[in-house]
Write a protein that holds these residues in place. Sequence first.
Motif, PDB file in Angstrom:
ATOM      1  N   ALA A   1       0.857  -1.262  -0.094  1.00  0.00           N
ATOM      2  CA  ALA A   1      -0.098  -0.082   0.017  1.00  0.00           C
ATOM      3  C   ALA A   1       0.829   1.104  -0.122  1.00  0.00           C
ATOM      4  N   GLY A   2       0.795   1.873  -0.976  1.00  0.00           N
ATOM      5  CA  GLY A   2       1.688   3.289  -1.138  1.00  0.00           C
ATOM      6  C   GLY A   2       0.763   4.449  -0.796  1.00  0.00           C
ATOM      7  N   THR A   3      -0.061   4.902  -1.571  1.00  0.00           N
ATOM      8  CA  THR A   3      -1.037   5.953  -1.394  1.00  0.00           C
ATOM      9  C   THR A   3      -1.624   6.002   0.089  1.00  0.00           C
ATOM     10  N   SER A   4      -2.136   4.926   0.074  1.00  0.00           N
ATOM     11  CA  SER A   4      -3.162   4.710   1.325  1.00  0.00           C
ATOM     12  C   SER A   4      -2.293   5.019   2.516  1.00  0.00           C
ATOM     13  N   VAL A   5      -1.351   4.598   2.638  1.00  0.00           N
ATOM     14  CA  VAL A   5      -0.308   4.681   3.840  1.00  0.00           C
ATOM     15  C   VAL A   5       0.349   5.889   4.030  1.00  0.00           C
ATOM     16  N   PHE A   6       1.050   6.121   3.000  1.00  0.00           N
ATOM     17  CA  PHE A   6       1.787   7.299   3.164  1.00  0.00           C
ATOM     18  C   PHE A   6       0.902   8.778   3.141  1.00  0.00           C
ATOM     19  N   LYS A   7      -0.022   8.781   2.238  1.00  0.00           N
ATOM     20  CA  LYS A   7      -1.014  10.030   2.331  1.00  0.00           C
ATOM     21  C   LYS A   7      -2.221   9.963   3.557  1.00  0.00           C
ATOM     22  N   ALA A   8      -2.135   8.951   4.512  1.00  0.00           N
ATOM     23  CA  ALA A   8      -3.103   9.001   5.628  1.00  0.00           C
ATOM     24  C   ALA A   8      -2.714  10.023   6.256  1.00  0.00           C
ATOM     25  N   ALA A   9      -3.719  10.461   7.132  1.00  0.00           N
ATOM     26  CA  ALA A   9      -3.641  11.430   8.082  1.00  0.00           C
ATOM     27  C   ALA A   9      -2.940  10.724   9.126  1.00  0.00           C
ATOM     28  N   ASP A  10      -3.203   9.426   9.400  1.00  0.00           N
ATOM     29  CA  ASP A  10      -2.360   8.799  10.572  1.00  0.00           C
ATOM     30  C   ASP A  10      -2.033   7.447  10.086  1.00  0.00           C
ATOM     31  N   ALA A  11      -0.902   7.289   9.564  1.00  0.00           N
ATOM     32  CA  ALA A  11      -0.040   5.927   9.121  1.00  0.00           C
ATOM     33  C   ALA A  11      -0.467   4.867  10.057  1.00  0.00           C
ATOM     34  N   ALA A  12      -0.419   5.021  11.448  1.00  0.00           N
ATOM     35  CA  ALA A  12      -0.544   4.017  12.285  1.00  0.00           C
ATOM     36  C   ALA A  12      -1.921   3.612  12.149  1.00  0.00           C
ATOM     37  N   GLU A  13      -2.787   4.211  11.878  1.00  0.00           N
ATOM     38  CA  GLU A  13      -4.355   3.904  12.036  1.00  0.00           C
ATOM     39  C   GLU A  13      -4.667   3.205  10.822  1.00  0.00           C
ATOM     40  N   GLU A  14      -4.037   3.741   9.663  1.00  0.00           N
ATOM     41  CA  GLU A  14      -4.242   3.166   8.436  1.00  0.00           C
ATOM     42  C   GLU A  14      -3.766   1.688   8.287  1.00  0.00           C
ATOM     43  N   ILE A  15      -2.441   1.532   8.930  1.00  0.00           N
ATOM     44  CA  ILE A  15      -1.840   0.259   8.774  1.00  0.00           C
ATOM     45  C   ILE A  15      -2.624  -0.826   9.488  1.00  0.00           C
ATOM     46  N   SER A  16      -3.091  -0.326  10.769  1.00  0.00           N
ATOM     47  CA  SER A  16      -3.958  -1.312  11.577  1.00  0.00           C
ATOM     48  C   SER A  16      -5.196  -1.820  11.016  1.00  0.00           C
ATOM     49  N   ALA A  17      -5.886  -0.646  10.151  1.00  0.00           N
ATOM     50  CA  ALA A  17      -6.957  -0.867   9.633  1.00  0.00           C
ATOM     51  C   ALA A  17      -6.688  -1.685   8.408  1.00  0.00           C
TER      52      ALA A  17
END
Length: 225
Positions: free
Chosen positions: A198-214
């Motif tokens: 996951a490129g865009t969804s993780v790096f452009k997320a407001a909170d990368a940790a939250e995105e990764i756990s989601a």
Amino acid sequence: MTGSTPVIAPSILACDFARLGEEVARVDAAGADWIHCDVMDGRFVENITFGMPIVEAASRHTRKPLDVHLMITRPDVYFPRFARLARSITVHVEAEHEVTKTLASIRQSGLAAGLALSPATSLASVEPFLGAFDILLVMTVVPGFGGQVFLPEMLEKVRMAARWRQERGVDFRIEVDGGITVSTGRASLEAGADILVAGTSVFKAADAAEEISALRGRGRGRDLG
Ligand code: DX5
Ligand code: ZN
């Protein structure tokens, strides 16, 4: 293997390259399992990204395994230059090389060998190499650029590969790459994928940790739903 905790591999293609070290450290701290590096040569795909110096620089900012995806015409010629830095190296079945030989050489270097196929390539084209790779990378966008839309038809390849794994007793992990978000990631995991790039969804997320756990299937109420 199916049903175990998925591996989340952010692709640095979506990072701010002016701050590469900080960006790699940021997703590492946010819980990335692997760091995915997309190498493109402008011949195999219509884009040029980066090569050894950037992968080497990234490696100095994380201890997580580097997952190197070679979208290049001659992966057999260039993979040894990445071998010292990577834990896994993935080459394309459509590239100009002797696939069996390249995969064996990658394994001989002590690394996991990945075989990738582009959306237009049928799953049958990787069948002769079953047993020779540790990772099957199913491209879920046309390789070349980050930020594209996930191709849902590719899920059938994931399902079929997962079936091969069960029915034929061959052991390999299934990785999906391109357009992965929480919802397309979930669909991929349900189809049998083990590794989400996951490129865009993780790096452009407001909170990368939250995105990764989601992406992993936790958080954002997903465990409740
Ligand atoms: C596409 C690359 C992907 C890409 C994923 O050619 O192989 O790894 O960077 O990026 P997103 O997640 O933005 O689609
Ligand atoms: Zn990739």
